[in-house]
Design a protein around this motif. Structure first.
Motif, PDB file in Angstrom:
ATOM      1  N   TRP A  21      -9.169 -11.727   0.062  1.00  0.00           N
ATOM      2  CA  TRP A  21      -8.034 -10.789   0.004  1.00  0.00           C
ATOM      3  C   TRP A  21      -7.588 -10.524   1.430  1.00  0.00           C
ATOM      4  O   TRP A  21      -8.396 -10.167   2.293  1.00  0.00           O
ATOM      5  N   LEU A  22      -6.291 -10.708   1.676  1.00  0.00           N
ATOM      6  CA  LEU A  22      -5.735 -10.485   3.000  1.00  0.00           C
ATOM      7  C   LEU A  22      -4.940  -9.190   3.010  1.00  0.00           C
ATOM      8  O   LEU A  22      -4.078  -8.974   2.155  1.00  0.00           O
ATOM      9  N   ARG A  23      -5.245  -8.342   3.959  1.00  0.00           N
ATOM     10  CA  ARG A  23      -4.541  -7.064   4.106  1.00  0.00           C
ATOM     11  C   ARG A  23      -3.962  -7.001   5.510  1.00  0.00           C
ATOM     12  O   ARG A  23      -4.664  -7.261   6.494  1.00  0.00           O
ATOM     13  N   VAL A  24      -2.683  -6.647   5.614  1.00  0.00           N
ATOM     14  CA  VAL A  24      -2.024  -6.504   6.907  1.00  0.00           C
ATOM     15  C   VAL A  24      -1.559  -5.061   7.052  1.00  0.00           C
ATOM     16  O   VAL A  24      -0.865  -4.534   6.175  1.00  0.00           O
ATOM     17  N   ALA A  25      -1.961  -4.419   8.138  1.00  0.00           N
ATOM     18  CA  ALA A  25      -1.562  -3.042   8.434  1.00  0.00           C
ATOM     19  C   ALA A  25      -0.574  -3.038   9.591  1.00  0.00           C
ATOM     20  O   ALA A  25      -0.670  -3.863  10.514  1.00  0.00           O
ATOM     21  N   HIS A  26       0.379  -2.108   9.536  1.00  0.00           N
ATOM     22  CA  HIS A  26       1.390  -1.978  10.579  1.00  0.00           C
ATOM     23  C   HIS A  26       1.351  -0.582  11.166  1.00  0.00           C
ATOM     24  O   HIS A  26       1.100   0.402  10.458  1.00  0.00           O
ATOM     25  N   SER A  27       1.575  -0.480  12.460  1.00  0.00           N
ATOM     26  CA  SER A  27       1.640   0.814  13.129  1.00  0.00           C
ATOM     27  C   SER A  27       2.497   0.670  14.379  1.00  0.00           C
ATOM     28  O   SER A  27       2.537  -0.403  14.992  1.00  0.00           O
ATOM     29  N   PRO A  28       3.220   1.741  14.768  1.00  0.00           N
ATOM     30  CA  PRO A  28       3.813   1.712  16.100  1.00  0.00           C
ATOM     31  C   PRO A  28       2.715   1.485  17.140  1.00  0.00           C
ATOM     32  O   PRO A  28       1.585   1.968  16.979  1.00  0.00           O
ATOM     33  N   VAL A  29       3.044   0.756  18.179  1.00  0.00           N
ATOM     34  CA  VAL A  29       2.036   0.404  19.185  1.00  0.00           C
ATOM     35  C   VAL A  29       1.317   1.631  19.715  1.00  0.00           C
ATOM     36  O   VAL A  29       0.093   1.637  19.887  1.00  0.00           O
ATOM     37  N   GLU A  30       2.061   2.725  19.931  1.00  0.00           N
ATOM     38  CA  GLU A  30       1.443   3.902  20.538  1.00  0.00           C
ATOM     39  C   GLU A  30       0.461   4.602  19.608  1.00  0.00           C
ATOM     40  O   GLU A  30      -0.357   5.413  20.071  1.00  0.00           O
ATOM     41  N   LYS A  31       0.511   4.312  18.311  1.00  0.00           N
ATOM     42  CA  LYS A  31      -0.405   4.948  17.362  1.00  0.00           C
ATOM     43  C   LYS A  31      -1.516   4.023  16.883  1.00  0.00           C
ATOM     44  O   LYS A  31      -2.431   4.454  16.182  1.00  0.00           O
ATOM     45  N   ALA A  32      -1.440   2.755  17.247  1.00  0.00           N
ATOM     46  CA  ALA A  32      -2.490   1.815  16.863  1.00  0.00           C
ATOM     47  C   ALA A  32      -3.784   2.186  17.585  1.00  0.00           C
ATOM     48  O   ALA A  32      -3.771   2.611  18.741  1.00  0.00           O
ATOM     49  N   GLY A  33      -4.894   2.035  16.892  1.00  0.00           N
ATOM     50  CA  GLY A  33      -6.181   2.359  17.490  1.00  0.00           C
ATOM     51  C   GLY A  33      -6.746   3.684  17.032  1.00  0.00           C
ATOM     52  O   GLY A  33      -7.860   4.040  17.398  1.00  0.00           O
ATOM     53  N   GLY A  34      -6.016   4.450  16.221  1.00  0.00           N
ATOM     54  CA  GLY A  34      -6.507   5.720  15.721  1.00  0.00           C
ATOM     55  C   GLY A  34      -7.460   5.540  14.561  1.00  0.00           C
ATOM     56  O   GLY A  34      -7.891   4.429  14.230  1.00  0.00           O
ATOM     57  N   GLY A  52       0.827  -1.194   0.000  1.00  0.00           N
ATOM     58  CA  GLY A  52       0.000   0.000   0.000  1.00  0.00           C
ATOM     59  C   GLY A  52       0.865   1.248   0.000  1.00  0.00           C
ATOM     60  O   GLY A  52       2.094   1.199  -0.077  1.00  0.00           O
ATOM     61  N   TRP A  53       0.180   2.435   0.107  1.00  0.00           N
ATOM     62  CA  TRP A  53       0.849   3.731   0.036  1.00  0.00           C
ATOM     63  C   TRP A  53       1.899   3.864   1.123  1.00  0.00           C
ATOM     64  O   TRP A  53       1.623   3.642   2.291  1.00  0.00           O
ATOM     65  N   TRP A  54       3.135   4.211   0.726  1.00  0.00           N
ATOM     66  CA  TRP A  54       4.262   4.363   1.642  1.00  0.00           C
ATOM     67  C   TRP A  54       4.578   3.084   2.424  1.00  0.00           C
ATOM     68  O   TRP A  54       5.236   3.122   3.452  1.00  0.00           O
ATOM     69  N   GLY A  55       4.116   1.951   1.938  1.00  0.00           N
ATOM     70  CA  GLY A  55       4.501   0.689   2.550  1.00  0.00           C
ATOM     71  C   GLY A  55       3.943   0.456   3.936  1.00  0.00           C
ATOM     72  O   GLY A  55       4.467  -0.371   4.677  1.00  0.00           O
ATOM     73  N   ARG A  56       2.843   1.131   4.305  1.00  0.00           N
ATOM     74  CA  ARG A  56       2.267   0.939   5.636  1.00  0.00           C
ATOM     75  C   ARG A  56       1.371  -0.286   5.699  1.00  0.00           C
ATOM     76  O   ARG A  56       1.116  -0.829   6.771  1.00  0.00           O
ATOM     77  N   THR A  57       0.868  -0.705   4.539  1.00  0.00           N
ATOM     78  CA  THR A  57       0.011  -1.880   4.473  1.00  0.00           C
ATOM     79  C   THR A  57       0.536  -2.837   3.411  1.00  0.00           C
ATOM     80  O   THR A  57       1.287  -2.456   2.515  1.00  0.00           O
ATOM     81  N   LEU A  58       0.107  -4.070   3.520  1.00  0.00           N
ATOM     82  CA  LEU A  58       0.521  -5.116   2.591  1.00  0.00           C
ATOM     83  C   LEU A  58      -0.689  -5.988   2.322  1.00  0.00           C
ATOM     84  O   LEU A  58      -1.407  -6.363   3.252  1.00  0.00           O
ATOM     85  N   GLY A  59      -0.963  -6.276   1.044  1.00  0.00           N
ATOM     86  CA  GLY A  59      -2.135  -7.083   0.729  1.00  0.00           C
ATOM     87  C   GLY A  59      -1.852  -8.084  -0.366  1.00  0.00           C
ATOM     88  O   GLY A  59      -0.904  -7.935  -1.145  1.00  0.00           O
ATOM     89  N   GLY A  60      -2.693  -9.102  -0.442  1.00  0.00           N
ATOM     90  CA  GLY A  60      -2.549 -10.097  -1.485  1.00  0.00           C
ATOM     91  C   GLY A  60      -3.707 -11.068  -1.481  1.00  0.00           C
ATOM     92  O   GLY A  60      -4.418 -11.209  -0.474  1.00  0.00           O
ATOM     93  N   PRO A  61      -3.942 -11.750  -2.616  1.00  0.00           N
ATOM     94  CA  PRO A  61      -5.021 -12.736  -2.701  1.00  0.00           C
ATOM     95  C   PRO A  61      -4.667 -14.005  -1.933  1.00  0.00           C
ATOM     96  O   PRO A  61      -3.523 -14.461  -1.939  1.00  0.00           O
ATOM     97  N   VAL A  62      -5.663 -14.564  -1.269  1.00  0.00           N
ATOM     98  CA  VAL A  62      -5.475 -15.801  -0.514  1.00  0.00           C
ATOM     99  C   VAL A  62      -6.719 -16.666  -0.705  1.00  0.00           C
ATOM    100  O   VAL A  62      -7.741 -16.210  -1.209  1.00  0.00           O
TER     101      VAL A  62
END
Length: 266
Positions: A34-47, A16-26
């Protein structure tokens, strides 16, 4: 990463945009997905971005065409938070590889009528989520639209507000059967924001920009739609300072002048 989540299997990945997410068919328990994985620093997760897809699944009316969210799993690893989302796999494909158009995709009349209906339904959704903030308009619009001539100060007060997808461009739209992807950032915005975003991202392909203006004229030709276009131009001129979409800048400035003259009654 997706192989790790799925337990192996050679998943084809799409960043995804700026590499913050990753997706692919499963292939999930209920078939193609379609599986999508999002990443965030722990302190910013939940926004807002973290909860957007789940909020959309809960609040956006079912007739708004989008891949349905089947399953969500979250975990942390040290200072990193991850969230895996399993969606229905949509028919067809996205209409572009990025937000700014480089060619003129052909879409059937039914696709456009479906889009108008979907945006109408979405605009009426009640939510406390915010896609565009008034404080941003007050700060950014005078700064990035200061090149507009005459007519007094640049307005920063929207004629109306409604609920928007917030990232409506062809890399988030599916065809030939309409589908709307990526519900991370949806929320309240100046009325007409989605139509304005789709139009402004089309300016590099005049044929398509004309089609957007014709199909979404009821919104774009209103005071609210013109104001929303000025908002979108502001955002993209700001992003150009970071090096994004530099080739679009001359068209952004031209369009801002056209909209300003119509908005200002000159």
């Amino acid at each position: 990463m997706l192989d790790t989540v799925c337990g192996g299997g050679g998943v084809r990945e799409a960043w995804g945009w700026w590499g913050r997410t990753l997706g692919g068919p499963v292939t999930g328990p209920d078939g193609a997905a379609w599986l999508r994985v999002a990443h965030s620093p722990v302190e910013k997760a939940g926004g807002k971005l973290w909860t957007g897809p789940e909020d959309a699944e809960r609040l956006v009316p079912e007739p708004v065409p989008r891949p349905r969210l089947r399953l969500v799993r979250q975990w942390t690893d040290g200072g990193d938070a991850y969230k895996a989302e399993l969606y229905d796999r949509v028919a067809g494909g996205t209409l572009a590889s990025g937000p700014v158009l480089t060619d003129a995709p052909s879409l059937p009349v039914a696709w456009w009528s479906g889009l108008r209906a979907a945006l109408g339904l979405l605009s009426a959704v009640r939510t406390e989520r915010t896609a565009v903030r008034q404080a941003y308009l007050d700060r950014a619009m005078p700064k990035y639209l200061g090149f507009l001539d005459g007519g007094g100060p640049v307005p920063t007060t929207a004629p109306a507000w409604s609920t928007a997808h917030g990232d409506l461009h062809r890399a988030n739209l599916v065809g030939p059967e309409l589908g709307i992807l990526d519900w991370e950032g949806w929320g309240s915005a100046p009325a007409g924001y989605d139509a304005a975003l789709l139009h402004v991202y089309s300016l590099a392909v005049p044929e398509t920009a004309r089609r957007v203006r014709a199909e979404l004229a009821a919104v774009l030709d209103s005071d609210a739609g013109r104001f929303a276009e000025l908002v979108v131009v502001t955002e993209l001129l700001q992003s150009a300072e970071r090096g994004d979409n530099l080739a679009l800048v001359p068209a952004l400035r031209r369009r801002a002048g056209e909209v300003w003259r119509a908005f200002d009654g000159r």
